[in-house]
Design an enzyme around this catalytic site. Structure first.
Site, PDB file in Angstrom:
ATOM      1  N   SER A   1       5.619  -1.143  -1.284  1.00 43.23           N
ATOM      2  CA  SER A   1       5.318  -0.764  -2.451  1.00 43.23           C
ATOM      3  C   SER A   1       6.459   0.284  -2.934  1.00 43.23           C
ATOM      4  O   SER A   1       6.870   1.197  -1.945  1.00 43.23           O
ATOM      5  CB  SER A   1       3.953   0.051  -2.396  1.00 43.23           C
ATOM      6  OG  SER A   1       3.790   0.828  -3.532  1.00 43.23           O
TER       7      SER A   1
ATOM      8  N   GLN B   1       7.587  -4.696  -3.841  1.00 38.09           N
ATOM      9  CA  GLN B   1       6.639  -4.550  -5.139  1.00 38.09           C
ATOM     10  C   GLN B   1       7.166  -3.430  -5.834  1.00 38.09           C
ATOM     11  O   GLN B   1       7.308  -2.367  -5.401  1.00 38.09           O
ATOM     12  CB  GLN B   1       5.365  -4.348  -4.547  1.00 38.09           C
ATOM     13  CG  GLN B   1       4.235  -4.094  -5.766  1.00 38.09           C
ATOM     14  CD  GLN B   1       4.185  -2.370  -6.016  1.00 38.09           C
ATOM     15  OE1 GLN B   1       4.311  -1.617  -5.182  1.00 38.09           O
ATOM     16  NE2 GLN B   1       4.198  -2.165  -7.278  1.00 38.09           N
TER      17      GLN B   1
ATOM     18  N   ILE C   1       0.877  -1.287  -0.008  1.00 40.09           N
ATOM     19  CA  ILE C   1       0.195  -0.243  -0.060  1.00 40.09           C
ATOM     20  C   ILE C   1       0.998   1.136  -0.171  1.00 40.09           C
ATOM     21  O   ILE C   1       1.812   1.332   0.719  1.00 40.09           O
ATOM     22  CB  ILE C   1      -0.884   0.068   1.335  1.00 40.09           C
ATOM     23  CG1 ILE C   1      -1.734  -1.282   1.045  1.00 40.09           C
ATOM     24  CG2 ILE C   1      -1.997   1.261   1.137  1.00 40.09           C
ATOM     25  CD1 ILE C   1      -2.862  -1.190   2.396  1.00 40.09           C
TER      26      ILE C   1
ATOM     27  N   LYS D   1       1.971  -9.180 -10.366  1.00 39.17           N
ATOM     28  CA  LYS D   1       1.063  -8.683  -9.708  1.00 39.17           C
ATOM     29  C   LYS D   1       0.090  -7.915 -10.506  1.00 39.17           C
ATOM     30  O   LYS D   1       0.488  -7.018 -11.207  1.00 39.17           O
ATOM     31  CB  LYS D   1       1.333  -7.878  -8.471  1.00 39.17           C
ATOM     32  CG  LYS D   1       0.067  -7.481  -7.625  1.00 39.17           C
ATOM     33  CD  LYS D   1       0.640  -6.790  -6.332  1.00 39.17           C
ATOM     34  CE  LYS D   1      -0.723  -6.201  -5.416  1.00 39.17           C
ATOM     35  NZ  LYS D   1      -1.558  -5.113  -6.008  1.00 39.17           N
TER      36      LYS D   1
ATOM     37  N   HIS E   1      -6.382  -4.657  -8.420  1.00 38.62           N
ATOM     38  CA  HIS E   1      -6.153  -3.550  -7.668  1.00 38.62           C
ATOM     39  C   HIS E   1      -7.217  -3.118  -6.804  1.00 38.62           C
ATOM     40  O   HIS E   1      -7.563  -1.859  -6.751  1.00 38.62           O
ATOM     41  CB  HIS E   1      -5.381  -2.463  -8.740  1.00 38.62           C
ATOM     42  CG  HIS E   1      -4.485  -1.859  -7.971  1.00 38.62           C
ATOM     43  ND1 HIS E   1      -3.006  -1.936  -8.608  1.00 38.62           N
ATOM     44  CD2 HIS E   1      -4.519  -0.767  -7.026  1.00 38.62           C
ATOM     45  CE1 HIS E   1      -2.304  -1.051  -7.876  1.00 38.62           C
ATOM     46  NE2 HIS E   1      -2.955  -0.401  -7.033  1.00 38.62           N
TER      47      HIS E   1
END
Length: 354
Positions: free
Chosen positions: A158, A180, A130, A299, A323
Site C-alpha cells: 500500500s 497499490q 494494508i 481497485k 474496502h
C-alpha cells in the site's frame, strides 16, 4: 492425508492437506497449534502473543485481539464506515452463497497453482494492501513481504505502507509483487512513487479509487486515532525524494516535526479531492512508460458500468472491493458486486475480489 499419496508427485505446489495432518499430530509432541482458524472475521488483523492465548472457542479470537492490541491498533483494524452496514453485507453475502459439491471426480492430480499477470503462484490468493503495519509491529510490512515470497503468493504494498518501497521490495526478494497507488494531486510525486515501485521490482500498479478521503469511522475519529498525525507510519513517503523537497519547501523538518511531516504526507495521499476518469489515460500511459508496459488495474470497482469503463480505457484488471466496508456505509457486498460484474461479461479483464 497419507504422506505417500501419489498426488504429491504430480503437483507443483505444496500439498496443503499435510498441514492439517501435522496439526493433528502435534499433541503427540506436547504441542497444539497457536490459535484456531475458525470464525475469524475476514477484514481484521489478529496478533496473539503466544500459544497460551489459545482461544477455547473460535469466537473468542476477536476478544483476544482487543485485549492484546493497543486501543489505537484495535480501532484501526476493526473500525468500519458509519454503522458497519456494508461490513455486515459482506459477511451476509458469504452466508447466502452456497457450494454444491460434486462427487467421484478424479482429484488425484490436483494442483492449486494459478497465474496472475504472467506470475506462476502457488494458489489463487494473495496478500491485499494494508497500510500502517508499524502500528502492529516495528518491522511493519517487511516480514509480511518476506512470508509472501516464501509461500510464493503475490504481495501488494500500500502507498500507506510504513516502510520504504525499496526495503519492502528487498524483503520480498524474487516474489511476485504489486504496488497499490493512492494517487496524489502532485504529478511529480506520483511519478516518483511509480518509478520507485518499478525500480524495486513491483510488476503491476493498482490504483485504489474508493479512498480519496477516509470514510467516517466513529471510533477512530472519537479517539483521534490517526497514526500519521502522530508521527507513525509515514516512512514510505518520508523516504521519497520529491516529498522531501515538498517538506523543505514548507520548512518542515521531519526529524524535529514528525507529526507535521506525517500529516503532510498523508494529506497528499488521502487528500479529499477526487480524481476522475479523465485523469486515467495520463496515469496508465505514465505507468506503462515507466514500467515498460506492465499491467495497470483499478481497485474499488463495484458497478458493472465502472468495470466496463475500465475495459474501455485500457485497464488490465480490476479489484472488486468495497474496502471491507471501511469507506462507504450501506454499499453492496463485494461478493454480490463480483457476481454482477462477471455476468456483465467484462471478460477482457483479470478480476479479483478483496
Amino acid at each position: 492425508m497419507d504422506t505417500k499419496a501419489p498426488n504429491k508427485d504430480h503437483r507443483t505446489t505444496p500439498q496443503y492437506a499435510l498441514y492439517q495432518r501435522e496439526n493433528f499430530w502435534k499433541s503427540n509432541e506436547g504441542e497444539v497449534p497457536p490459535f484456531s482458524t475458525g470464525n475469524m472475521p475476514c477484514d481484521s488483523i489478529f496478533i496473539l502473543r503466544n500459544q497460551t492465548d489459545l482461544a477455547p472457542d473460535p469466537g473468542d479470537l476477536e476478544e483476544l485481539a482487543k485485549e492484546k492490541l493497543t486501543q489505537g491498533g484495535w480501532y484501526y483494524a476493526s473500525s468500519n464506515a458509519g454503522q458497519s452496514y456494508t461490513h455486515t453485507q459482506n459477511r451476509q453475502a458469504f452466508y447466502r452463497h452456497r457450494i454444491i459439491p460434486r462427487m467421484l471426480v478424479d482429484t488425484n492430480t490436483r494442483d492449486t497453482r494459478a497465474e496472475i499477470f504472467g506470475h506462476k503462484v502457488s494458489a489463487p490468493i494473495g496478500f491485499a494492501p494494508i497500510g500502517i503495519n508499524k502500528i502492529y509491529h516495528p518491522s511493519g510490512e517487511l516480514p509480511v513481504a518476506k512470508v509472501a515470497k516464501e509461500l510464493n503468493l503475490p504481495y501488494c504494498l500500500s502507498t500507506a505502507g510504513s516502510q520504504p518501497i525499496e526495503d519492502v521490495g528487498a524483503a520480498n526478494g524474487q516474489g511476485p509483487r504489486f504496488f497499490q497507488l493512492y494517487m496524489p494531486h502532485d504529478d511529480e510525486l506520483t511519478i516518483s512513487l511509480l518509478k520507485r515501485a518499478h525500480n524495486s521490482g513491483f510488476t503491476a500498479c493498482i490504483l485504489t479509487v474508493d479512498t480519496w478521503q477516509l470514510g467516517w469511522r466513529h471510533n477512530d475519529v472519537h479517539t483521534s486515532n490517526y497514526a500519521f498525525y502522530h508521527g507513525i507510519g509515514a516512512d514510505l513517503g518520508l523516504s521519497d525524494p520529491v516529498f522531501q523537497k515538498r517538506l523543505a519547501e514548507d520548512g518542515i523538518d521531519p526529524k524535529k516535526q514528525p507529526n507535521e511531516a506525517g500529516a503532510k504526507w498523508i494529506d497528499n495521499v488521502w487528500h479529499g479531492r477526487a480524481h476522475s476518469w479523465e485523469k486515467m489515460p495520463w496515469l496508465i500511459k505514465t505507468w506503462k512508460e515507466i514500467s515498460g508496459g506492465k499491467p495497470f488495474c483499478l481497485k474499488g470497482i463495484q458497478d458493472v458500468r465502472d468495470a466496463q469503463k475500465a475495459v474501455e480505457i485500457g485497464c488490465d484488471g480490476i479489484v472488486v472491493s468495497n474496502h471491507a466496508g471501511r469507506q462507504v456505509d450501506g454499499a453492496i457486498a463485494s461478493l454480490d458486486a463480483l457476481e454482477k460484474i462477471v455476468k456483465g461479461r467484462c471478460s477482457d479483464l483479470e478480476i479479483w475480489d478483496f
